[in-house]
Design a protein around this motif. Structure first.
Motif, PDB file in Angstrom:
ATOM      1  N   HIS A 163      37.592  46.565  40.912  1.00 54.75           N
ATOM      2  CA  HIS A 163      38.294  45.290  41.011  1.00 54.75           C
ATOM      3  C   HIS A 163      39.340  45.110  39.906  1.00 54.75           C
ATOM      4  CE1 HIS A 163      35.642  43.996  44.181  1.00 54.75           C
ATOM      5  NE2 HIS A 163      34.610  44.303  43.455  1.00 54.75           N
ATOM      6  N   TYR A 185      43.229  33.911  47.196  1.00 53.43           N
ATOM      7  CA  TYR A 185      43.491  35.299  46.840  1.00 53.43           C
ATOM      8  C   TYR A 185      44.841  35.755  47.385  1.00 53.43           C
ATOM      9  CZ  TYR A 185      42.592  40.272  45.995  1.00 53.43           C
ATOM     10  OH  TYR A 185      42.671  41.577  45.552  1.00 53.43           O
ATOM     11  N   ARG A 227      42.837  38.949  40.020  1.00 51.27           N
ATOM     12  CA  ARG A 227      44.101  38.746  40.735  1.00 51.27           C
ATOM     13  C   ARG A 227      44.909  37.625  40.078  1.00 51.27           C
ATOM     14  NH1 ARG A 227      47.343  41.534  43.812  1.00 51.27           N
ATOM     15  NH2 ARG A 227      45.746  42.111  45.326  1.00 51.27           N
ATOM     16  N   TYR A 249      38.389  35.147  41.963  1.00 54.15           N
ATOM     17  CA  TYR A 249      39.556  36.026  42.015  1.00 54.15           C
ATOM     18  C   TYR A 249      40.263  36.091  40.664  1.00 54.15           C
ATOM     19  CZ  TYR A 249      38.796  35.028  46.978  1.00 54.15           C
ATOM     20  OH  TYR A 249      38.241  34.860  48.226  1.00 54.15           O
TER      21      TYR A 249
END
Length: 376
Positions: free
Chosen positions: A237, A170, A207, A204
């Motif tokens: 998120h 991450y 991201r 993730y």
């Protein structure tokens, strides 16, 4: 010793301590009358001790000579304190500490180094990544600081990319995204993480999709992955990434607007910011953000107060109704009380800077700059 202890107590408690208190802290450290508390507040001092930079630099060289290998605790304290003032004389010691061990394993402490020029700082962190191998805190701290360096961390792309298959993925994705086009060679791997192509769906993936956009300039994957998250209920998120995409995310305006009425404070804050970034319309966003600015906030990370202040400053003049409240919070004498003493000054200085920059963004440049000159 009593003067030292009183000075430490004052700078920990007061947002605007008398400069003589910082003088006493520097005197204690440089005269070998320091304590753990004195060392901790010196590291957090920032530009409040800039007038003592020459003395600290001299004492740093003395400590390096005393320990030979230049990795003693005293070297670390003085190098970090000097770095916090933005003084380039800290760099040789930081390079040595990165190579031989001694840089902090605490993210808040490591952030003080962000006052240094990013290209030089990135070189230090690259050394730390290579030296620390799989050490958890060494990796997280180095990646945290590299994220501040942005495109100046381009030479570290290969070192950062090596962390994509690890528990540090991450943080690595954030660094690669901040580096931008210079990290384009990682685009296929980021796309695989974002889509689950050839590997299990990555935790993730939002991201990763955001980083893919930043390194390639193609927003398609980020819009799909982050937009799906917002529509599916895992809103908080995906919202920050849609905010970064701005008008490119216009197709998601309706669900973002709806989430401004969420029961969660973080989701409301993220949604208000994203809505303004996407549409350019501040009218619905400002009241939502202003409602999150609790004047009695003590620094609890459970509440998005600092983020709300930051976003009001981004909006600027249309958020002028927030200015009196922000001025009042900035002028208060007591520091934030929630963080541990080891990071209290850092947390409060960060909040004061956010308040100052928000006021500058809105309209009160003269007042806020004067206040920030006191904060340091």
């Amino acid at each position: 010793m009593r003067r030292r202890d009183e000075a430490v107590e004052t700078v920990l408690r007061k947002r605007w301590p008398d400069p003589a208190c910082w003088d006493a802290v520097v005197d204690a450290v440089c005269s070998e009358e320091s304590s753990y508390d004195t060392d901790q507040v010196l590291i957090q001092a920032g530009t409040a001790i800039a007038r003592h930079a020459d003395r600290i630099a001299v004492d740093l060289r003395r400590q390096q000579g005393a320990f030979g290998s230049a990795v003693g605790h005293g070297v670390t304290v003085r190098a970090l304190a000097l770095a916090g003032t933005g003084d380039l004389r800290a760099l040789p010691a930081l390079h040595s500490l990165a190579e031989h061990g001694g840089l902090p394993y605490s993210r808040p402490e490591a952030r003080v180094m962000a006052a240094l020029p990013p290209a030089e700082l990135a070189a230090v962190m690259r050394t730390k990544l290579r030296r620390d191998g799989d050490h958890y805190h060494g990796n997280t701290v180095a990646l945290e600081v590299l994220a501040f360096c942005g495109s100046d961390a381009a030479l570290a792309v290969d070192d950062v990319a090596m962390r994509l298959d690890t528990q540090y993925a991450y943080d690595a994705m954030r660094v690669l995204g901040r580096i931008g086009p210079a990290a384009a060679a990682t685009a296929d791997r980021l796309a695989a993480y974002a889509t689950g192509r050839g590997i299990p769906a990555h935790p993730y993936r939002r991201r990763a999709a955001w980083a893919h956009w930043k390194v390639t300039g193609d927003p398609t994957l980020a819009l799909d992955v982050c937009g799906t998250a917002v529509r599916s209920g895992t809103a908080s998120h995906g919202l920050p990434f849609l905010a970064d995409l701005g008008p490119l995310a216009a197709v998601h305006t309706t669900p973002v607007r709806r989430l401004m009425e969420s029961s969660g404070a973080w989701t409301r804050t993220y949604a208000a910011h994203a809505y303004w970034r996407i549409t350019g319309d501040p009218e619905p966003a400002v009241p939502v953000l202003l409602a999150e600015v609790d004047p009695a906030w003590e620094g609890s990370p459970a509440m998005p107060v600092r983020q709300a202040v930051h976003h009001l400053g981004e909006i600027g003049a249309p958020a002028a109704s927030a200015a009196p409240l922000l001025r009042g919070i900035l002028a208060r004498e007591e520091r934030l009380g929630q963080p541990f003493p080891g990071v209290r000054i850092l947390a409060d200085r960060a909040y004061a800077r956010t308040l100052t920059e928000a006021l500058e963004g809105i309209h009160s440049q003269g007042l806020s700059r004067e206040c920030w000159a006191r904060v340091g």
